[in-house]
Design an enzyme around this catalytic site. Sequence first.
Site, PDB file in Angstrom:
ATOM      1  N   HIS A 159       0.833  -1.223   0.000  1.00  0.00           N
ATOM      2  CA  HIS A 159       0.000   0.000   0.000  1.00  0.00           C
ATOM      3  C   HIS A 159       0.862   1.267   0.000  1.00  0.00           C
ATOM      4  O   HIS A 159       0.432   2.313   0.464  1.00  0.00           O
ATOM      5  CB  HIS A 159      -0.937   0.042   1.214  1.00  0.00           C
ATOM      6  CG  HIS A 159      -1.682  -1.232   1.446  1.00  0.00           C
ATOM      7  ND1 HIS A 159      -2.918  -1.494   0.895  1.00  0.00           N
ATOM      8  CD2 HIS A 159      -1.335  -2.340   2.150  1.00  0.00           C
ATOM      9  CE1 HIS A 159      -3.318  -2.697   1.273  1.00  0.00           C
ATOM     10  NE2 HIS A 159      -2.371  -3.244   2.026  1.00  0.00           N
ATOM     11  N   SER A 280      16.122  20.476 -17.678  1.00  0.00           N
ATOM     12  CA  SER A 280      14.974  21.332 -17.969  1.00  0.00           C
ATOM     13  C   SER A 280      15.455  22.532 -18.760  1.00  0.00           C
ATOM     14  O   SER A 280      16.577  23.005 -18.564  1.00  0.00           O
ATOM     15  CB  SER A 280      14.341  21.792 -16.657  1.00  0.00           C
ATOM     16  OG  SER A 280      13.641  23.001 -16.846  1.00  0.00           O
ATOM     17  N   LYS A 286      17.365  21.165 -12.456  1.00  0.00           N
ATOM     18  CA  LYS A 286      16.604  19.931 -12.655  1.00  0.00           C
ATOM     19  C   LYS A 286      17.383  18.811 -13.330  1.00  0.00           C
ATOM     20  O   LYS A 286      18.198  19.032 -14.211  1.00  0.00           O
ATOM     21  CB  LYS A 286      15.361  20.224 -13.509  1.00  0.00           C
ATOM     22  CG  LYS A 286      14.359  21.088 -12.797  1.00  0.00           C
ATOM     23  CD  LYS A 286      13.423  20.282 -11.921  1.00  0.00           C
ATOM     24  CE  LYS A 286      12.448  19.603 -12.812  1.00  0.00           C
ATOM     25  NZ  LYS A 286      11.301  19.061 -12.316  1.00  0.00           N
ATOM     26  N   GLU A 293      10.079   7.683 -17.343  1.00  0.00           N
ATOM     27  CA  GLU A 293       8.711   8.163 -17.586  1.00  0.00           C
ATOM     28  C   GLU A 293       8.216   7.742 -18.966  1.00  0.00           C
ATOM     29  O   GLU A 293       7.055   7.359 -19.137  1.00  0.00           O
ATOM     30  CB  GLU A 293       8.667   9.685 -17.482  1.00  0.00           C
ATOM     31  CG  GLU A 293       8.864  10.192 -16.069  1.00  0.00           C
ATOM     32  CD  GLU A 293       9.130  11.691 -16.039  1.00  0.00           C
ATOM     33  OE1 GLU A 293       8.450  12.377 -15.295  1.00  0.00           O
ATOM     34  OE2 GLU A 293      10.023  12.168 -16.754  1.00  0.00           O
TER      35      GLU A 293
END
Length: 456
Positions: A159, A280, A286, A293
Site C-alpha cells: 500500500h 529542464s 533539474k 517516464e
Amino acid sequence: MTTKKKPWDGRFKESTDRLVEEFTASIHYDRRLYRHDIEGSIAHCKMLAKQKIISAADEKTIVQGLTDVLADIEEGTFDFSIEDEDIHMAVERSLISRVGDVGGKLHAGRSRNDQVCLDIRLYLRNEVKTIIELLRRLKSSFLAMAKAEIGVIMPGYTHMQKAQPVLLSHYLLAYWEMFNRDEARFEECYKRINIMPLGSAALAGTGIPLDRAYVAELLQFPDITKNSMDAVADRDFIAEFIFAASLLMMHMSRFCEEMVIWSTEEVGFVEISDSYTTGSSIMPQKKNPDVAELIRGKTGRIYGNLVSILTILKALPMTYNRDLQEDKEPLFDTVDTLAGCLSVLSGMTEKITFKREKMLNEAKRGFSTATDIAEYLVMNGVPFRDAHEIVGRLVSYCIENAKTLESLTIEEFKRFYDGFADDVFERVDVERSVNARNIPGGTSQEMVMRRIKEIG
Ligand code: ARG
C-alpha cells in the site's frame, strides 16, 4: 483515375478510383516486409520447379529477377508506389517488368492471403528472437545489480506504506523473475509463429500439386498449418505476441514508476546517471527521469496496440477479410517500441546507483520490525491474534510518546505483555529481521544468495 494495370483488371470495367487506391494501400508500411516477401517467393518458386509446375529455366529466371528486385530495394532505387497497393504486388510487378511474362508464373497456387501470413510469420519469428536477446540483456543487468547490492537493506512496502525490511537484491530479483516469465512467454509464442502457411492459397488450399513440406524445409519451418481456412483467417499469433509485449511493458513500467519515485529528493533511494536523464530548459537545477517516464508512458501505446488487434479480430467472419491488413501497424509499432524500451532500460539500469545508507535508515524507521516482535510472541506461545494486538498497542504507545521500538526499555515492553524478555531487543534489529525470513522464496541473505546461484 489510375495509371497502372491491376492483376484483377480482367473482371473490371472501371479502374480503381485514386481515393480508393490511397485508402486501401498498405505499401507505405508493409514495405518493411520486402525481404521476407522475396525470401518466401524464392522458396515457392523453387518448389514449383521441383514439382515441375514451372521449368528449371523459368525457375532460374524468376529467382534471378527476385534477387534483382531485392538488390534494388536495398540500394534504395526501387520505386514504391501506392498504385501497387502492397508489398506483394509491388514485388510481383517489378519482377514481371524485369523478366517478362514468365514472372507471372510465380503466383501459381498462391494467394496474397497466405502470402501475407507467411511474410508476417517470417518477419515476426526474427523479431521475437531479437526481443528475447534484448530481454536477456535486461535480465543480466538485474542479476548483476542483485549481486552487487547483496546485503543492502531497504524498506519493503505494501500500500506504499512501510511494511517490512527486505534485501534490495530480493527486490531486484523480483523483477528478474517477472522478466524470466516474460521470456518464457515469448519462447512459447515463437512456436506458434513458426508454422508455414503457404499452400492455403485464398482459403481452400489449391488444386495445383504444391509440396508444402518442401517450402517449409527451405524456409526452416518445423511444421505447416493444418487448416487452410484457419491459416488465412487468424492472427492469434500476433495478438499473443502483443499480449506478451504488454506484460513485459507493464513489468518495465512498474519498475520505472519506482525509479521515478525513488529518484525524488524526498525519497532519495537512487541516482539515475546523467547520461540517462534529461535537464529542464528553464530550471537549471533539474535532472529529470524522462527515460523511466517514457517507458511508463509507452506502455499505454502497447496496450492500445493489443486492444487494436483484438478488436480487429473480434467478430470477423471466416476467412480472410481486408480488416486483417490493419494487423501490421500495431504489430510493427509494438516491435519497435518494445525493442527501444528494452535497450534503454538495460542501459539505464547498468548505470544506476543505489543510496544504500538512505535505504537502510528508512528501513529502520516506521516500526518495520513490528511483525518480528509479534512472531517473537508467537514463538513464546502467544496466539498470533493476541500477539498482533499487543504489538499494535506497543506501536501506538511509541507514536504517542515519540519513541522508536529500539528506544523502549524492557519495563516498557513488559507493560504490554509480561512475558517479554531481554532477547526481544534482537528482534527489533532490521538485519536480523531480514535474515529471519529464511524460508524458500524469502528475503534472507542465504535464500537470496541461493537464488542468485541457481540463476546465475
Ligand atoms: N495487403 C493485404 C494484407 O495485408 C494482403 C492480402 C490482400 N488480400 C486480398 N484478398 N485483398 O492483408
